[in-house]
Design an enzyme around this catalytic site. Sequence first.
Site, PDB file in Angstrom:
ATOM      1  N   GLU A  37      -1.466   5.563  13.067  1.00  0.00           N
ATOM      2  CA  GLU A  37      -1.361   6.278  12.410  1.00  0.00           C
ATOM      3  C   GLU A  37      -1.535   7.897  13.179  1.00  0.00           C
ATOM      4  O   GLU A  37      -0.353   9.302  13.640  1.00  0.00           O
ATOM      5  CB  GLU A  37      -1.961   6.644  11.390  1.00  0.00           C
ATOM      6  CG  GLU A  37      -1.965   8.203  10.893  1.00  0.00           C
ATOM      7  CD  GLU A  37      -1.875   7.609   9.867  1.00  0.00           C
ATOM      8  OE1 GLU A  37      -1.810   8.580   8.308  1.00  0.00           O
ATOM      9  OE2 GLU A  37      -3.559   7.034   9.082  1.00  0.00           O
ATOM     10  N   LYS A  58      -9.901   8.456   1.725  1.00  0.00           N
ATOM     11  CA  LYS A  58      -9.813   7.144   1.619  1.00  0.00           C
ATOM     12  C   LYS A  58     -11.956   7.118   2.223  1.00  0.00           C
ATOM     13  O   LYS A  58     -11.938   5.964   1.517  1.00  0.00           O
ATOM     14  CB  LYS A  58      -9.538   6.334   2.157  1.00  0.00           C
ATOM     15  CG  LYS A  58      -7.824   5.836   1.500  1.00  0.00           C
ATOM     16  CD  LYS A  58      -7.028   4.938   2.738  1.00  0.00           C
ATOM     17  CE  LYS A  58      -6.208   4.636   1.632  1.00  0.00           C
ATOM     18  NZ  LYS A  58      -4.583   5.724   1.833  1.00  0.00           N
ATOM     19  N   PHE A  88       1.398  -3.135   3.971  1.00  0.00           N
ATOM     20  CA  PHE A  88       1.331  -4.927   4.289  1.00  0.00           C
ATOM     21  C   PHE A  88       3.122  -5.173   3.998  1.00  0.00           C
ATOM     22  O   PHE A  88       3.708  -4.541   2.857  1.00  0.00           O
ATOM     23  CB  PHE A  88       1.125  -5.909   3.448  1.00  0.00           C
ATOM     24  CG  PHE A  88      -0.563  -5.997   3.768  1.00  0.00           C
ATOM     25  CD1 PHE A  88      -1.475  -5.591   4.777  1.00  0.00           C
ATOM     26  CD2 PHE A  88      -1.739  -6.567   2.415  1.00  0.00           C
ATOM     27  CE1 PHE A  88      -2.544  -5.902   4.692  1.00  0.00           C
ATOM     28  CE2 PHE A  88      -2.729  -7.272   2.580  1.00  0.00           C
ATOM     29  CZ  PHE A  88      -2.932  -6.532   3.720  1.00  0.00           C
ATOM     30  N   CYS A  99       0.933  -1.421  -0.192  1.00  0.00           N
ATOM     31  CA  CYS A  99       0.445  -0.460   0.095  1.00  0.00           C
ATOM     32  C   CYS A  99       1.115   1.503  -0.238  1.00  0.00           C
ATOM     33  O   CYS A  99       0.161   2.135  -0.111  1.00  0.00           O
ATOM     34  CB  CYS A  99      -1.033  -0.041   0.950  1.00  0.00           C
ATOM     35  SG  CYS A  99      -1.879  -1.456   1.070  1.00  0.00           S
ATOM     36  N   HIS A 119      -3.294   8.045   6.226  1.00  0.00           N
ATOM     37  CA  HIS A 119      -3.267   7.180   5.053  1.00  0.00           C
ATOM     38  C   HIS A 119      -4.690   5.909   5.540  1.00  0.00           C
ATOM     39  O   HIS A 119      -5.596   6.309   4.067  1.00  0.00           O
ATOM     40  CB  HIS A 119      -2.519   6.151   6.270  1.00  0.00           C
ATOM     41  CG  HIS A 119      -2.699   4.694   5.523  1.00  0.00           C
ATOM     42  ND1 HIS A 119      -1.889   4.784   4.042  1.00  0.00           N
ATOM     43  CD2 HIS A 119      -2.937   3.473   5.406  1.00  0.00           C
ATOM     44  CE1 HIS A 119      -2.339   2.945   2.890  1.00  0.00           C
ATOM     45  NE2 HIS A 119      -2.288   2.768   4.223  1.00  0.00           N
ATOM     46  N   HIS A 172      -9.787   2.958  -0.740  1.00  0.00           N
ATOM     47  CA  HIS A 172      -8.205   1.842  -0.359  1.00  0.00           C
ATOM     48  C   HIS A 172      -8.194   1.263  -1.490  1.00  0.00           C
ATOM     49  O   HIS A 172      -8.665   0.312  -1.230  1.00  0.00           O
ATOM     50  CB  HIS A 172      -7.765   0.967   0.459  1.00  0.00           C
ATOM     51  CG  HIS A 172      -6.990   1.173   1.378  1.00  0.00           C
ATOM     52  ND1 HIS A 172      -6.087   1.600   0.596  1.00  0.00           N
ATOM     53  CD2 HIS A 172      -6.167   0.708   2.394  1.00  0.00           C
ATOM     54  CE1 HIS A 172      -4.598   1.199   1.038  1.00  0.00           C
ATOM     55  NE2 HIS A 172      -5.065   0.996   1.846  1.00  0.00           N
TER      56      HIS A 172
END
Length: 412
Positions: free
Chosen positions: A313, A334, A398, A161, A302, A339
């Site tokens: 975050e 998002k 990830f 990502c 994010h 996403h």
Amino acid sequence: MSRVVITGVGCVTPIGTGMVAFTESLRNGVSGIGPLTQCDPGPHQCRIAAEVRDFDPLRFMDLREARALPRVAQFAVAAGRLALEDAGLRAGADQTRTGVLVGTSSGPIAYSFEQQSIFLERGARRMHPSAPAFAHNGVIASECAIQFGLRGPVLTLSSACTSGTDAIGLGRTIIQAGLADALLVGGAEAPITPSLFAAFDRLGMMPRHYNEFPEAASRPFDLDREGLVLGEGAAILVLESEEHARMRGARFLAEVGGYGATCDAFSHFHQKESGDDAVRAVELALGSAGVGAEALDYVSAHGTGTRENDPFETRVLRRALGDAARRVPVSSSKSQLGHSLGAAGAMEAAAIVAGMLGGFAPPTLNLDNADPECDLVHISGQARQCQIRLALSTSFGFGSRNAALVLRRMDG
């Protein structure tokens, strides 16, 4: 060292294709999330997605190419063509000094699954003869290069990502190293396939109680968030050295002022609880931009809407920004775009540029009841009119990856 500027942006997103439609949807808080249509929703607990609807590849390529290319490559070519037109770059560009760097996570996975199904059900002779060339991630950047005649560095980058963010940051580095004058950079993704959608659903990472109200499903930083909404699309930026852009009289949209990337080396699914390396990525981005956190006007978070990411975050931003975290407005696009995995960071960079040019910061939709653990200065509900001169964008992925960009408005 040469500054690296953005001179064009092209996008294919769930809320609009092209910067005009994309900008207006961002400004007006339009949601691109709706019922899942690209695969059978029946087997899944989550039955919604952020799909690019009414996409016509024939606007951007001929029929033969449209029939052959994976959807993810179609998105990249369309966004790349729009970006080149926006930058006015094609006429007179030195093709040997112009390249492509596109990030993706799942790449042409839908195409690979399709060819595998054809092989199992109908035999090898019914497979597409071009499958070896089209079933790997590299096809995304190489197809853009072939379509546009670009003969500089041509790379597809896959870092989960953070891919789109990394493509922009590394594109800046390639230009500063003198290996290219201009690059198409960004991200492309088309992950809405039966098996991959099922895998995310099985992980319990997607919302399960908003199937009747899809626009309310993506809820970054909200107490009632249930997870990410899988999305698709592409965003491509034209990067140039400042000298090259000035020489051809280009319009400057923004500067890629700084970039930082780190890895927790901890887990494929989780960030390290301490957040040390994520903080370091933000600090590296600010440091390479030569600015302190106090200079920021906006943070594009994010903000996935998962139970784990949003408090993580928040802690990272509090540490990395210090006192500035008490005043710098934050939002997650998002909530509108879903996403899009490896394309997310590039879409969010495009959203920052749209806000810089349009005098607004995009909102976080559905932030009705902020989680007390996510106590940042949120832009909730509707866009905020403001002048963004310096913005931070964060990405986490990830493999416990962390990446951050600093974008600076640059008129010229």
